[in-house]
Design a protein around this motif. Structure first.
Motif, PDB file in Angstrom:
ATOM      1  N   GLN A  61       0.819  -1.213   0.000  1.00 10.26           N
ATOM      2  CA  GLN A  61       0.000   0.000   0.000  1.00 10.26           C
ATOM      3  C   GLN A  61       0.856   1.267   0.000  1.00 10.26           C
ATOM      4  N   ILE A  62       1.930   1.266   0.772  1.00  8.86           N
ATOM      5  CA  ILE A  62       2.841   2.420   0.806  1.00  8.86           C
ATOM      6  C   ILE A  62       3.437   2.639  -0.585  1.00  8.86           C
ATOM      7  N   LEU A  63       3.897   1.567  -1.199  1.00  7.05           N
ATOM      8  CA  LEU A  63       4.500   1.687  -2.527  1.00  7.05           C
ATOM      9  C   LEU A  63       3.488   2.199  -3.554  1.00  7.05           C
ATOM     10  N   LYS A 111      -9.708  -3.341  11.260  1.00  5.10           N
ATOM     11  CA  LYS A 111      -8.486  -2.621  11.623  1.00  5.10           C
ATOM     12  C   LYS A 111      -7.640  -2.348  10.383  1.00  5.10           C
ATOM     13  N   GLY A 112      -7.515  -3.332   9.504  1.00  2.00           N
ATOM     14  CA  GLY A 112      -6.750  -3.149   8.275  1.00  2.00           C
ATOM     15  C   GLY A 112      -7.336  -2.078   7.388  1.00  2.00           C
ATOM     16  N   GLN A 113      -8.668  -2.030   7.340  1.00  2.00           N
ATOM     17  CA  GLN A 113      -9.330  -1.008   6.533  1.00  2.00           C
ATOM     18  C   GLN A 113      -9.143   0.379   7.130  1.00  2.00           C
ATOM     19  N   GLN A 114      -9.156   0.470   8.464  1.00  4.78           N
ATOM     20  CA  GLN A 114      -8.927   1.759   9.125  1.00  4.78           C
ATOM     21  C   GLN A 114      -7.508   2.249   8.864  1.00  4.78           C
ATOM     22  N   LEU A 115      -6.551   1.332   8.930  1.00  6.75           N
ATOM     23  CA  LEU A 115      -5.165   1.711   8.655  1.00  6.75           C
ATOM     24  C   LEU A 115      -5.002   2.164   7.211  1.00  6.75           C
ATOM     25  N   SER A 116      -5.686   1.482   6.301  1.00 12.95           N
ATOM     26  CA  SER A 116      -5.621   1.855   4.897  1.00 12.95           C
ATOM     27  C   SER A 116      -6.185   3.258   4.689  1.00 12.95           C
ATOM     28  N   PHE A 117      -7.288   3.567   5.354  1.00 14.06           N
ATOM     29  CA  PHE A 117      -7.892   4.888   5.251  1.00 14.06           C
ATOM     30  C   PHE A 117      -6.942   5.962   5.775  1.00 14.06           C
ATOM     31  N   ARG A 118      -6.310   5.696   6.927  1.00 13.91           N
ATOM     32  CA  ARG A 118      -5.360   6.663   7.497  1.00 13.91           C
ATOM     33  C   ARG A 118      -4.163   6.869   6.589  1.00 13.91           C
ATOM     34  N   ARG A 119      -3.694   5.797   5.985  1.00 14.81           N
ATOM     35  CA  ARG A 119      -2.547   5.871   5.088  1.00 14.81           C
ATOM     36  C   ARG A 119      -2.895   6.728   3.864  1.00 14.81           C
ATOM     37  N   GLU A 120      -4.077   6.491   3.303  1.00 16.70           N
ATOM     38  CA  GLU A 120      -4.514   7.283   2.154  1.00 16.70           C
ATOM     39  C   GLU A 120      -4.635   8.763   2.528  1.00 16.70           C
ATOM     40  N   LYS A 121      -5.165   9.020   3.700  1.00 23.37           N
ATOM     41  CA  LYS A 121      -5.330  10.396   4.183  1.00 23.37           C
ATOM     42  C   LYS A 121      -3.959  11.066   4.356  1.00 23.37           C
ATOM     43  N   TYR A 122      -3.003  10.316   4.864  1.00 27.19           N
ATOM     44  CA  TYR A 122      -1.643  10.836   5.044  1.00 27.19           C
ATOM     45  C   TYR A 122      -1.039  11.259   3.705  1.00 27.19           C
TER      46      TYR A 122
END
Length: 165
Positions: A61-63, A111-122
């Motif tokens: 996801q980061i990449l 939890k994985g979906q929440q982390l994905s949302f935060r990552r996208e927001k970042y």
């Protein structure tokens, strides 16, 4: 006061000496090649390996977010277009190869979906507050380049944790 400290130290010393010698949990039993601790430790390490799949999904996801960021207008940066294209090709290759290592269940939890949302927001914040706010300037792109270096190093660290045993 000193006598109380001495008595406490004496008690602690006697307790720790006797406890490690009589602990059956860490002693190998006849016929077994490993202690109970070693057996349970291996099971715990196996569970950690399963959890490493989430690290792979996180890295992918980061990449992907980094790829999307570098697809923005970087014409004011002083980079050669060929260098940027090579960078994007390498990151895309990493993304695809790591994606092939991930099971189908990764990041499907809440939890994985929440982390994905935060990552996208970042990454949206990086885009809006650094690039767009500064008119995609060379200085803004240099900040993004430095942030990208840090993220790639963190990704390397996560992947090395997965393979380090």
């Amino acid at each position: 006061m000193i006598s109380r400290i001495f008595i406490a130290c004496l008690f602690l010393g006697m307790y720790s000496t006797g406890s490690s010698l009589s602990c059956k949990w860490i002693v190998k039993h006849p016929g077994n090649t490993k202690s109970q601790f070693s057996l349970y430790n291996k099971i715990a390490l196996d569970f950690l390996d399963m959890m490493a799949e989430d690290k792979l999904a996180f890295t992918v996801q980061i990449l992907k977010e980094l790829l999307a960021l570098f697809e923005e207008d970087h014409s004011s940066a002083s980079w050669e277009e060929n260098t940027v294209e090579n960078f994007l090709n390498i990151v895309d290759k990493q993304t695809e190869e790591l994606r092939s290592c991930i099971g189908s269940h990764s990041n499907t939890t809440q939890k994985g979906q929440q982390l994905s949302f935060r990552r996208e927001k970042y990454f949206k914040r990086l885009l809006n507050k650094i690039l767009k706010k500064n008119g995609y300037s060379a200085e803004a792109w240099e900040k993004i380049r430095n942030i990208t270096q840090a993220h790639l190093r963190q990704c390397e660290f996560l992947i090395s944790l997965r393979t380090a045993h």
